[in-house]
Scaffold this active site. Structure first.
Site, PDB file in Angstrom:
ATOM      1  N   THR A 113      -5.468  -1.053 -12.607  1.00  0.00           N
ATOM      2  CA  THR A 113      -4.544  -0.873 -13.717  1.00  0.00           C
ATOM      3  C   THR A 113      -3.267  -1.626 -13.372  1.00  0.00           C
ATOM      4  O   THR A 113      -3.267  -2.467 -12.486  1.00  0.00           O
ATOM      5  CB  THR A 113      -4.299   0.628 -14.009  1.00  0.00           C
ATOM      6  OG1 THR A 113      -3.594   0.761 -15.242  1.00  0.00           O
ATOM      7  CG2 THR A 113      -3.573   1.331 -12.885  1.00  0.00           C
ATOM      8  N   TYR A 114      -2.194  -1.340 -14.098  1.00  0.00           N
ATOM      9  CA  TYR A 114      -0.919  -1.997 -13.814  1.00  0.00           C
ATOM     10  C   TYR A 114       0.182  -0.953 -13.731  1.00  0.00           C
ATOM     11  O   TYR A 114       0.046   0.158 -14.238  1.00  0.00           O
ATOM     12  CB  TYR A 114      -0.594  -3.057 -14.873  1.00  0.00           C
ATOM     13  CG  TYR A 114      -0.454  -2.491 -16.271  1.00  0.00           C
ATOM     14  CD1 TYR A 114       0.785  -2.121 -16.774  1.00  0.00           C
ATOM     15  CD2 TYR A 114      -1.571  -2.305 -17.080  1.00  0.00           C
ATOM     16  CE1 TYR A 114       0.915  -1.589 -18.049  1.00  0.00           C
ATOM     17  CE2 TYR A 114      -1.451  -1.780 -18.354  1.00  0.00           C
ATOM     18  CZ  TYR A 114      -0.205  -1.426 -18.826  1.00  0.00           C
ATOM     19  OH  TYR A 114      -0.088  -0.890 -20.095  1.00  0.00           O
ATOM     20  N   LYS A 130       0.843  -1.193   0.000  1.00  0.00           N
ATOM     21  CA  LYS A 130       0.000   0.000   0.000  1.00  0.00           C
ATOM     22  C   LYS A 130       0.873   1.236   0.000  1.00  0.00           C
ATOM     23  O   LYS A 130       1.785   1.364   0.815  1.00  0.00           O
ATOM     24  CB  LYS A 130      -0.894   0.006   1.243  1.00  0.00           C
ATOM     25  CG  LYS A 130      -1.808   1.215   1.349  1.00  0.00           C
ATOM     26  CD  LYS A 130      -2.684   1.105   2.577  1.00  0.00           C
ATOM     27  CE  LYS A 130      -3.687   2.235   2.662  1.00  0.00           C
ATOM     28  NZ  LYS A 130      -4.539   2.131   3.864  1.00  0.00           N
ATOM     29  N   ALA A 181      -7.735   5.748 -17.699  1.00  0.00           N
ATOM     30  CA  ALA A 181      -7.750   6.101 -16.273  1.00  0.00           C
ATOM     31  C   ALA A 181      -7.455   7.580 -16.047  1.00  0.00           C
ATOM     32  O   ALA A 181      -7.846   8.141 -15.018  1.00  0.00           O
ATOM     33  CB  ALA A 181      -6.749   5.244 -15.512  1.00  0.00           C
ATOM     34  N   SER A 221      -2.133   2.426 -17.771  1.00  0.00           N
ATOM     35  CA  SER A 221      -1.323   2.094 -16.602  1.00  0.00           C
ATOM     36  C   SER A 221      -1.164   3.275 -15.660  1.00  0.00           C
ATOM     37  O   SER A 221      -1.701   4.351 -15.891  1.00  0.00           O
ATOM     38  CB  SER A 221       0.059   1.601 -16.991  1.00  0.00           C
ATOM     39  OG  SER A 221       0.806   2.665 -17.538  1.00  0.00           O
ATOM     40  N   GLY A 240      -3.728   6.643 -20.123  1.00  0.00           N
ATOM     41  CA  GLY A 240      -4.816   6.021 -20.865  1.00  0.00           C
ATOM     42  C   GLY A 240      -6.166   6.448 -20.317  1.00  0.00           C
ATOM     43  O   GLY A 240      -6.329   7.536 -19.777  1.00  0.00           O
TER      44      GLY A 240
END
Length: 116
Positions: A57-58, A9, A75, A25, A73
């Site tokens: 996302t990544y 976190k 997001a 991402s 993108g």
């Protein structure tokens, strides 16, 4: 039996960029990634404290020491530069192992996104 538990976190960092015309991402400063035990391409959840948005996302590795946290993108439409977010990742662990597992939680300075 496997259960999903929080692994990492990053508690409260500030969005420094939102790049709509990128493949997707979240770009995270490599110092923050390392401190939070995150790796490139790892799936993360992003929670925006300013507007309540939650997304998956990544991770893409950002420039070490830059303080960059940039959503890319689609997001990018869900955040504004300056928003405060929480970044979470999870792992599947055996039930017994999960009982004693300790996640990595970091608390960067929200003004600079640097480790305190």
């Amino acid at each position: 039996m496997l259960i999903e538990v929080i692994k990492s976190k990053i508690h409260k960092v500030t969005i420094t960029g939102a790049n709509l015309h990128y493949i997707g991402s979240i770009t995270i400063d490599e110092d923050l990634m390392e401190a939070a035990n995150l790796i490139e391409n790892e799936k993360v959840h992003v929670l925006d404290l300013n507007n309540g948005e939650r997304l998956e996302t990544y991770v893409i590795t950002g420039i070490r020491g830059s303080g960059d946290v940039c959503l890319n993108g689609a997001a990018a439409r869900k955040v504004l530069v300056g928003d405060i977010i929480i970044i979470l990742s999870f792992a599947f662990l055996d039930f017994q192992e999960a009982k004693s597992f300790k996640p990595v939680i970091i608390f960067p300075d929200t003004k600079t996104n640097k480790l305190i």
